[in-house]
Design a protein around this motif. Structure first.
Motif, PDB file in Angstrom:
ATOM      1  N   GLN A  99       0.931  -1.257  -0.141  1.00  0.00           N
ATOM      2  CA  GLN A  99      -0.106   0.213  -0.029  1.00  0.00           C
ATOM      3  C   GLN A  99       0.947   1.184   0.075  1.00  0.00           C
ATOM      4  OE1 GLN A  99      -2.532  -0.073   3.334  1.00  0.00           O
ATOM      5  NE2 GLN A  99      -3.069  -2.370   2.999  1.00  0.00           N
ATOM      6  N   ALA A 100       0.426   2.233  -0.789  1.00  0.00           N
ATOM      7  CA  ALA A 100       1.471   3.433  -0.801  1.00  0.00           C
ATOM      8  C   ALA A 100       0.408   4.468  -0.949  1.00  0.00           C
ATOM      9  CB  ALA A 100       2.431   3.360  -1.888  1.00  0.00           C
ATOM     10  N   VAL A 101       0.914   5.743  -0.323  1.00  0.00           N
ATOM     11  CA  VAL A 101       0.066   6.965  -0.520  1.00  0.00           C
ATOM     12  C   VAL A 101       0.943   8.148  -0.946  1.00  0.00           C
ATOM     13  CG1 VAL A 101      -1.807   6.434   0.961  1.00  0.00           C
ATOM     14  CG2 VAL A 101       0.221   7.660   1.850  1.00  0.00           C
ATOM     15  N   ASP A 102       0.366   9.170  -1.713  1.00  0.00           N
ATOM     16  CA  ASP A 102       1.274  10.327  -2.136  1.00  0.00           C
ATOM     17  C   ASP A 102       1.175  11.324  -1.060  1.00  0.00           C
ATOM     18  OD1 ASP A 102      -1.207  11.884  -2.352  1.00  0.00           O
ATOM     19  OD2 ASP A 102      -1.275  11.429  -4.367  1.00  0.00           O
ATOM     20  N   GLU A 103       1.821  12.631  -1.106  1.00  0.00           N
ATOM     21  CA  GLU A 103       1.773  13.335  -0.118  1.00  0.00           C
ATOM     22  C   GLU A 103       0.638  14.284   0.224  1.00  0.00           C
ATOM     23  OE1 GLU A 103       2.397  15.832  -3.994  1.00  0.00           O
ATOM     24  OE2 GLU A 103       2.762  13.637  -3.382  1.00  0.00           O
ATOM     25  N   LYS A 104      -0.365  13.811  -0.675  1.00  0.00           N
ATOM     26  CA  LYS A 104      -2.019  14.515  -0.334  1.00  0.00           C
ATOM     27  C   LYS A 104      -2.693  13.381   0.443  1.00  0.00           C
ATOM     28  CE  LYS A 104      -1.692  16.813  -4.738  1.00  0.00           C
ATOM     29  NZ  LYS A 104      -2.470  16.759  -6.149  1.00  0.00           N
ATOM     30  N   GLY A 105      -2.133  12.124   0.460  1.00  0.00           N
ATOM     31  CA  GLY A 105      -2.741  11.191   1.151  1.00  0.00           C
ATOM     32  C   GLY A 105      -3.786  10.207   0.291  1.00  0.00           C
ATOM     33  N   ASP A 106      -3.468  10.465  -1.071  1.00  0.00           N
ATOM     34  CA  ASP A 106      -4.151   9.731  -1.958  1.00  0.00           C
ATOM     35  C   ASP A 106      -3.360   8.388  -2.455  1.00  0.00           C
ATOM     36  OD1 ASP A 106      -6.345  11.632  -2.190  1.00  0.00           O
ATOM     37  OD2 ASP A 106      -5.191  12.834  -3.752  1.00  0.00           O
ATOM     38  N   SER A 107      -4.323   7.201  -2.408  1.00  0.00           N
ATOM     39  CA  SER A 107      -3.510   6.152  -2.802  1.00  0.00           C
ATOM     40  C   SER A 107      -2.939   5.901  -4.149  1.00  0.00           C
ATOM     41  CB  SER A 107      -4.665   4.790  -2.782  1.00  0.00           C
ATOM     42  OG  SER A 107      -4.917   4.757  -1.361  1.00  0.00           O
ATOM     43  N   LEU A 108      -1.749   5.489  -4.226  1.00  0.00           N
ATOM     44  CA  LEU A 108      -1.094   5.138  -5.461  1.00  0.00           C
ATOM     45  C   LEU A 108      -1.342   3.569  -5.835  1.00  0.00           C
ATOM     46  CD1 LEU A 108       2.484   6.717  -4.575  1.00  0.00           C
ATOM     47  CD2 LEU A 108       0.705   7.609  -6.273  1.00  0.00           C
ATOM     48  N   ALA A 109      -1.721   3.484  -7.127  1.00  0.00           N
ATOM     49  CA  ALA A 109      -2.038   2.174  -7.728  1.00  0.00           C
ATOM     50  C   ALA A 109      -1.125   1.062  -7.989  1.00  0.00           C
ATOM     51  CB  ALA A 109      -3.261   2.360  -8.871  1.00  0.00           C
ATOM     52  N   VAL A 110      -1.093   0.088  -7.298  1.00  0.00           N
ATOM     53  CA  VAL A 110       0.259  -0.886  -7.414  1.00  0.00           C
ATOM     54  C   VAL A 110      -0.407  -1.732  -8.586  1.00  0.00           C
ATOM     55  CG1 VAL A 110       1.280  -2.777  -6.332  1.00  0.00           C
ATOM     56  CG2 VAL A 110       0.486  -1.027  -4.983  1.00  0.00           C
ATOM     57  N   ALA A 111       0.894  -1.787  -9.464  1.00  0.00           N
ATOM     58  CA  ALA A 111       0.700  -2.538 -10.869  1.00  0.00           C
ATOM     59  C   ALA A 111       0.779  -4.261 -10.400  1.00  0.00           C
ATOM     60  CB  ALA A 111       1.511  -2.350 -11.823  1.00  0.00           C
ATOM     61  N   LEU A 112       0.422  -5.073 -11.322  1.00  0.00           N
ATOM     62  CA  LEU A 112       0.508  -6.450 -11.301  1.00  0.00           C
ATOM     63  C   LEU A 112      -0.227  -7.122  -9.916  1.00  0.00           C
ATOM     64  CD1 LEU A 112       4.390  -6.740 -11.823  1.00  0.00           C
ATOM     65  CD2 LEU A 112       2.403  -7.015 -13.587  1.00  0.00           C
ATOM     66  N   LYS A 113      -1.498  -6.472  -9.645  1.00  0.00           N
ATOM     67  CA  LYS A 113      -2.151  -6.813  -8.528  1.00  0.00           C
ATOM     68  C   LYS A 113      -2.403  -8.456  -8.654  1.00  0.00           C
ATOM     69  CE  LYS A 113      -3.540  -3.784  -5.634  1.00  0.00           C
ATOM     70  NZ  LYS A 113      -3.364  -3.965  -3.893  1.00  0.00           N
TER      71      LYS A 113
END
Length: 316
Positions: free
Chosen positions: A221-235
């Motif tokens: 799980q990852a979020v940017d500086e605004k707190g929005d999620s970054l989509a992980v590829a190869l789920k």
């Protein structure tokens, strides 16, 4: 030392005899006493169940199983460092190595004020501090860094590349250390595909020797500086990370879908890495080999079956 080991062996033998006591309460107390002595007594427990009563054999097997499970849990925990005072860098590293069993090799020794080649004197204050946190604090003070690919089953200590300290970017989990080393954004102008690749250096205490590592992308799980999620590829993917024998680190790549251009950074990254660690070496001993046929021995959840031994001239 040997005297301490002899004392412990005598203590274990005394308690084991209590496992056959007439009173149930004394038998139960003896079992708990052996468990409280911890994993160090595993090799001191009697090995031959045929020489003991069925109840004692059952209790010994139960004690051994619990202690072996505890050993496995302890192997996945961080080593600890307790060290206070001002001393040369070389001495600090030697004491950390002595306390943790992790080999540290000081490659290019920084010159100390005394010209002894042991490095500058540093002030340290570690009280049961996890190994990686203690080592990183020492290296940050001395302008050095770990190079985990230098020597087999050891961490090489080298001058820090570049001026920037990794402090703040490093994460720890038990005997593992995680440091991001590169971010690469790629946009293929022909196919229109785009990706963001984060490369982590995953290091572990060199006393360990993982058999394999596996990273399930669903656990990242990852979020940017605004707190929005970054989509992980190869789920759904769960790639196995190759571990080279003797080297206490690997590089791990986490693929993301390329975010919009207004995203400036990965502010937080969380995940779960699965590590397969080897247990202690076990010996399986079989007697009366000429007559043995389909004899089973079970140690630490592993069953070995001796099918048959036969003689071929001078060889068995």
């Amino acid at each position: 030392g040997p005297a301490v080991d002899d004392d412990l062996a005598l203590q274990v033998r005394r308690i084991v005899r209590q496992l056959d006591a007439p009173q149930l309460a004394r038998r139960e107390a003896a079992e708990q006493e052996l468990l409280q002595l911890g994993p160090k007594v595993v090799d001191l427990l009697p090995q031959s169940p045929d020489r003991m009563s069925a109840e004692v054999a059952q209790r010994i097997a139960r004690i051994r199983q619990r202690l072996q499970r505890l050993m496995a849990e302890l192997a996945g925990q961080a080593s600890r460092v307790t060290l206070q005072g001002a001393m040369p860098l070389g001495e600090i590293l030697s004491k950390i190595e002595e306390q943790t069993g992790n080999k540290l090799v000081l490659g290019q020794r920084p010159p100390g004020p005394e010209g002894q080649g042991e490095g500058p004197k540093l002030e340290v204050d570690f009280d049961n501090t996890p190994f990686w946190e203690a080592l990183d604090r020492v290296l940050q003070q001395s302008g050095l860094a770990v190079y985990p690919f230098g020597e087999e089953k050891a961490l090489s200590i080298v001058p820090r590349p570049g001026r920037e300290s990794p402090a703040g970017r490093v994460g720890y989990s038990g005997p593992f250390r995680f440091e991001p080393v590169s971010i690469q954004a790629v946009r293929d102008l022909r196919s229109g595909t785009a990706s963001l690749r984060l490369t982590l250096e995953v290091s572990w205490e060199p006393r360990l020797a993982p058999v394999s590592l596996q990273q399930r992308m669903d656990d990242v799980q990852a979020v940017d500086e605004k707190g929005d999620s970054l989509a992980v590829a190869l789920k759904g993917a769960a790639p196995e990370v190759p571990v080279l024998p003797g080297l206490p680190a690997v590089t791990l790549e986490i693929p993301f879908e390329l975010p919009s251009r207004d995203v400036k950074s990965i502010a937080q990254l969380k995940g779960k890495l699965s590590a397969l660690l080897p247990g202690k070496m076990e010996a399986f001993r079989f007697g009366d080999l000429e007559e043995a046929e389909r004899v089973e021995k079970r140690v630490a959840g592993v069953t070995v079956v001796l099918e048959q031994v036969r003689k071929n001239r001078s060889l068995w």
